[in-house]
Write an enzyme that holds these catalytic residues in place. Structure first.
Site, PDB file in Angstrom:
ATOM      1  N   GLU A 254       0.884  -1.177   0.000  1.00  0.00           N
ATOM      2  CA  GLU A 254       0.000   0.000   0.000  1.00  0.00           C
ATOM      3  C   GLU A 254       0.912   1.214   0.000  1.00  0.00           C
ATOM      4  OE1 GLU A 254      -2.808  -0.595   3.170  1.00  0.00           O
ATOM      5  OE2 GLU A 254      -3.768  -2.151   1.976  1.00  0.00           O
ATOM      6  N   CYS A 289      -1.614   9.152   2.437  1.00  0.00           N
ATOM      7  CA  CYS A 289      -1.326   8.595   1.115  1.00  0.00           C
ATOM      8  C   CYS A 289      -2.287   9.098   0.050  1.00  0.00           C
ATOM      9  CB  CYS A 289      -1.362   7.080   1.183  1.00  0.00           C
ATOM     10  SG  CYS A 289      -2.878   6.455   1.924  1.00  0.00           S
TER      11      CYS A 289
HETATM   12  P1  NAD Z   1       8.896   4.186   4.276  1.00  0.00           P
HETATM   13  O1  NAD Z   1       8.802   3.434   3.003  1.00  0.00           O
HETATM   14  O2  NAD Z   1      10.046   5.075   4.499  1.00  0.00           O
HETATM   15  O3  NAD Z   1       8.865   3.189   5.534  1.00  0.00           O
HETATM   16  C1  NAD Z   1       7.801   2.256   5.706  1.00  0.00           C
HETATM   17  C2  NAD Z   1       8.279   1.134   6.602  1.00  0.00           C
HETATM   18  O4  NAD Z   1       9.239   0.350   5.908  1.00  0.00           O
HETATM   19  C3  NAD Z   1       8.944   1.582   7.902  1.00  0.00           C
HETATM   20  O5  NAD Z   1       8.495   0.758   8.962  1.00  0.00           O
HETATM   21  C4  NAD Z   1      10.418   1.338   7.621  1.00  0.00           C
HETATM   22  O6  NAD Z   1      11.165   1.079   8.781  1.00  0.00           O
HETATM   23  C5  NAD Z   1      10.336   0.092   6.764  1.00  0.00           C
HETATM   24  N1  NAD Z   1      11.543  -0.193   5.967  1.00  0.00           N
HETATM   25  C6  NAD Z   1      12.486   0.672   5.536  1.00  0.00           C
HETATM   26  N2  NAD Z   1      13.435   0.014   4.838  1.00  0.00           N
HETATM   27  C7  NAD Z   1      13.075  -1.281   4.826  1.00  0.00           C
HETATM   28  C8  NAD Z   1      13.624  -2.461   4.247  1.00  0.00           C
HETATM   29  N3  NAD Z   1      14.764  -2.433   3.546  1.00  0.00           N
HETATM   30  N4  NAD Z   1      12.967  -3.633   4.424  1.00  0.00           N
HETATM   31  C9  NAD Z   1      11.808  -3.680   5.109  1.00  0.00           C
HETATM   32  N5  NAD Z   1      11.247  -2.603   5.680  1.00  0.00           N
HETATM   33  C10 NAD Z   1      11.868  -1.420   5.537  1.00  0.00           C
HETATM   34  O7  NAD Z   1       7.496   4.974   4.375  1.00  0.00           O
HETATM   35  P2  NAD Z   1       7.100   6.070   5.432  1.00  0.00           P
HETATM   36  O8  NAD Z   1       7.935   7.276   5.103  1.00  0.00           O
HETATM   37  O9  NAD Z   1       7.128   5.504   6.786  1.00  0.00           O
HETATM   38  O10 NAD Z   1       5.569   6.360   5.077  1.00  0.00           O
HETATM   39  C11 NAD Z   1       5.170   7.282   4.120  1.00  0.00           C
HETATM   40  C12 NAD Z   1       4.802   6.573   2.835  1.00  0.00           C
HETATM   41  O11 NAD Z   1       3.755   5.637   3.100  1.00  0.00           O
HETATM   42  C13 NAD Z   1       4.257   7.512   1.783  1.00  0.00           C
HETATM   43  O12 NAD Z   1       4.772   7.164   0.525  1.00  0.00           O
HETATM   44  C14 NAD Z   1       2.748   7.243   1.829  1.00  0.00           C
HETATM   45  O13 NAD Z   1       2.073   7.564   0.659  1.00  0.00           O
HETATM   46  C15 NAD Z   1       2.711   5.783   2.139  1.00  0.00           C
HETATM   47  N6  NAD Z   1       1.410   5.401   2.725  1.00  0.00           N
HETATM   48  C16 NAD Z   1       0.542   4.648   1.969  1.00  0.00           C
HETATM   49  C17 NAD Z   1      -0.703   4.289   2.480  1.00  0.00           C
HETATM   50  C18 NAD Z   1      -1.670   3.470   1.668  1.00  0.00           C
HETATM   51  O14 NAD Z   1      -2.598   2.905   2.248  1.00  0.00           O
HETATM   52  N7  NAD Z   1      -1.513   3.360   0.367  1.00  0.00           N
HETATM   53  C19 NAD Z   1      -1.060   4.691   3.770  1.00  0.00           C
HETATM   54  C20 NAD Z   1      -0.154   5.450   4.512  1.00  0.00           C
HETATM   55  C21 NAD Z   1       1.093   5.791   3.978  1.00  0.00           C
END
Ligand code: NAD
Length: 492
Positions: A254, A289
């Protein structure tokens, strides 16, 4: 600055117990409204990953063997427990991500609804199989079975919501769960895990906190993790896809968006302006998002619409900053320092690309009215609107994830569709028109997982919420947390 001993300490939840990271390391959580630390979270390592996967694997046979109605009873108890603990959790979440409290009253209702909905869905899973005539004496049927251990990876912007929607349906289907919250917003999820572990058998839900770059790949690549549901950025989705490749597993992503909110000249203008404002310039400061970050307006009404948005957003009565627990404040800060820097950089990029600044653009303490030294180091960004004719600009193509929108005029429906779809993303969209035929055509033509007509961000458990294109695939529903087995019995 507070000494570490004064900060509230949160721990991992593994096998029903509160445990620090095995190496004893912690990381400070920063309150984005003040820029100051207020708690510590564990910085887990690969040793902790082994323990958490072991705990979830050990709990799986008994949990999956429970009658679905017994699992549903547990899920209902969790929903009930939110009456007691919801407010505390929402306060923690607000200190994590800066969202001001009001929407969380709503979120409280939403969270409960998800647990009750998942409880209702648990017995339905067993009734989802089909039977097939395979020829005389041969009987074919399918079974829906849980995957085993499900890993939920959470973003920082809506941790409690993402935790709930992943854990509730995964548990309903009979899986056990590991939650990895964002290192920028882990406290609320760690406390949530503690509350759940007082209700559920040990190991059924576990929460491990640490850097994504440190433990993310190890968790994703673990042989005994059978399904991963991640909410976050498309850059992280790429890393997860790579990490999961050696032991292929089912993934749900997502991801982000660059969603168009499209106003036609036949729209109810006041309704549309309200919808557009609520689509991005809200209490979460655009850190959602589905933010309607591209405002597409029919050229004959462009100046009128933009004028109304500007009038509303530049009235200090409508935009108030400060204590995020004070519900009279209407605009939260950016949730963490790296994101704050990123959002600020897009203010600069927009100007350098030649977009016209309609309003906003200030950051940090200069946004506060009146100035308040307690909050002047907070990560504040003023709601900002740019205008351009060129949808190819970076500010039109890249997800900012903050209170920055761009207004783009269009001449006719065909051009509106072309601009709306001219993006790598496809998460959400809004259409404002009173012409039913046009509304129907737009729902067909827009390439996005969600099209909302004369409303925005209208979501609920009975509709899927997923993305097209680079906004991801899969949704957190109960059937997504089951795999289908084909069985044939020969009675001859
Ligand atoms: P991010 O991608 O930086 O981090 C998300 C998660 O992934 C965190 O828990 C992080 O620790 C983890 N992560 C980082 N590197 C990783 C790896 N190599 N392997 C596994 N996990 C890893 O995202 P963010 O900055 O926390 O959130 C913002 C983003 O989330 C925006 O792009 C937003 O649009 C999206 N978002 C989408 C939805 C949806 O339902 N579509 C909802 C909320 C947020």
């Amino acid at each position: 600055m507070k000494a570490a001993k004064d900060l509230r300490q949160f721990h991992n939840i593994i096998d029903g117990k509160l445990v620090p990271a095995s190496a004893g390391e912690t990381m400070d959580s920063i309150d984005p409204a003040t820029g100051k630390p207020w708690s510590t979270i564990p910085l887990s390592t690969t040793n902790d990953v082994d323990s958490v996967v072991k705990a979830a694997s050990k709990a799986f046979p008994a949990w999956s063997a429970l009658p679905a109605r017994s699992r549903a009873d547990y899920l209902r108890q969790i929903g009930d427990a939110l009456s007691e603990h919801g407010e505390e959790l929402l306060t923690l979440e607000t200190r994590n991500n800066g969202w001001t409290l009001d929407p969380y009253q709503y979120l409280n209702i939403v969270l409960k609804q998800i647990w009750y909905d998942a409880a209702g869905a648990a017995p339905i899973v067993g009734a989802q199989g089909k039977t097939v005539q395979m020829g005389t004496g041969n009987f074919g049927y399918t079974r829906r079975e849980p995957y085993g251990v499900v890993l939920g990876i959470l973003p920082w912007n809506a941790g409690l919501f993402s935790f709930t929607i992943k854990a509730a349906y995964a548990l309903a289907a009979g899986n056990t769960v590991i939650i990895k919250p964002s290192e920028h917003a882990a406290s609320a999820s760690l406390r949530y895990g503690e509350i759940l572990s007082e209700i559920l058998p040990p190991g059924v839900v576990n929460v491990i906190s640490g850097l994504g770059s440190e433990i993310g790949d190890v968790l994703v690549g673990h042989k005994q993790v059978n399904k991963v549901s991640m909410t976050g950025s498309k850059q992280t989705a790429e890393m997860i896809t790579r990490a999961s490749a050696p032991v292929p597993k089912s993934l749900i992503f997502e991801l982000g968006g660059k969603s168009p909110n499209i106003i036609f000249e036949d729209a109810d203008i006041n309704q549309a302006v309200n919808g557009v404002i609520n689509g991005i310039f809200t209490r979460n400061a655009g850190q959602i998002c589905a933010a309607g970050s591209r405002i597409l307006v029919h050229r004959p009404i462009f100046d009128r619409v933009i004028g109304k948005i500007k009038e509303h957003m530049t009235d200090p009565e409508n935009v108030k900053y400060g204590d995020t627990l004070d519900t009279t404040n209407t605009m939260g800060p950016i949730a963490n320092l790296p994101q704050y820097r990123k959002v600020c950089s897009y203010l600069q990029i927009g100007k350098e690309e030649g977009a016209e600044l309609i309003f906003g653009g200030r950051t940090g303490g200069e946004v506060l009215l009146p100035d308040d030294p307690h909050y002047s180091d907070g990560y504040w960004v003023e709601p900002t609107l740019f205008k351009t004719d060129n949808n190819k600009l970076q500010i039109c193509q890249e997800e900012v994830f903050g209170p920055i929108a761009v207004a783009i005029p269009f001449d006719d429906e065909e051009e509106a569709v072309r601009i709306a779809n001219d993006t790598d993303y496809g998460l959400a969209s809004g259409v404002w028109t009173q012409d039913l035929k046009r509304a129907q055509r737009m729902t067909e033509k827009i390439e996005a997982g969600n099209v909302w007509v004369n409303t925005y961000a209208m979501v609920g458990p009975d509709l899927p919420f997923g993305g097209f294109k680079e906004s991801g695939y899969g949704t957190d529903t109960v059937l997504e947390y089951t795999r289908e087995k084909a069985c044939v019995i020969n009675f001859n």
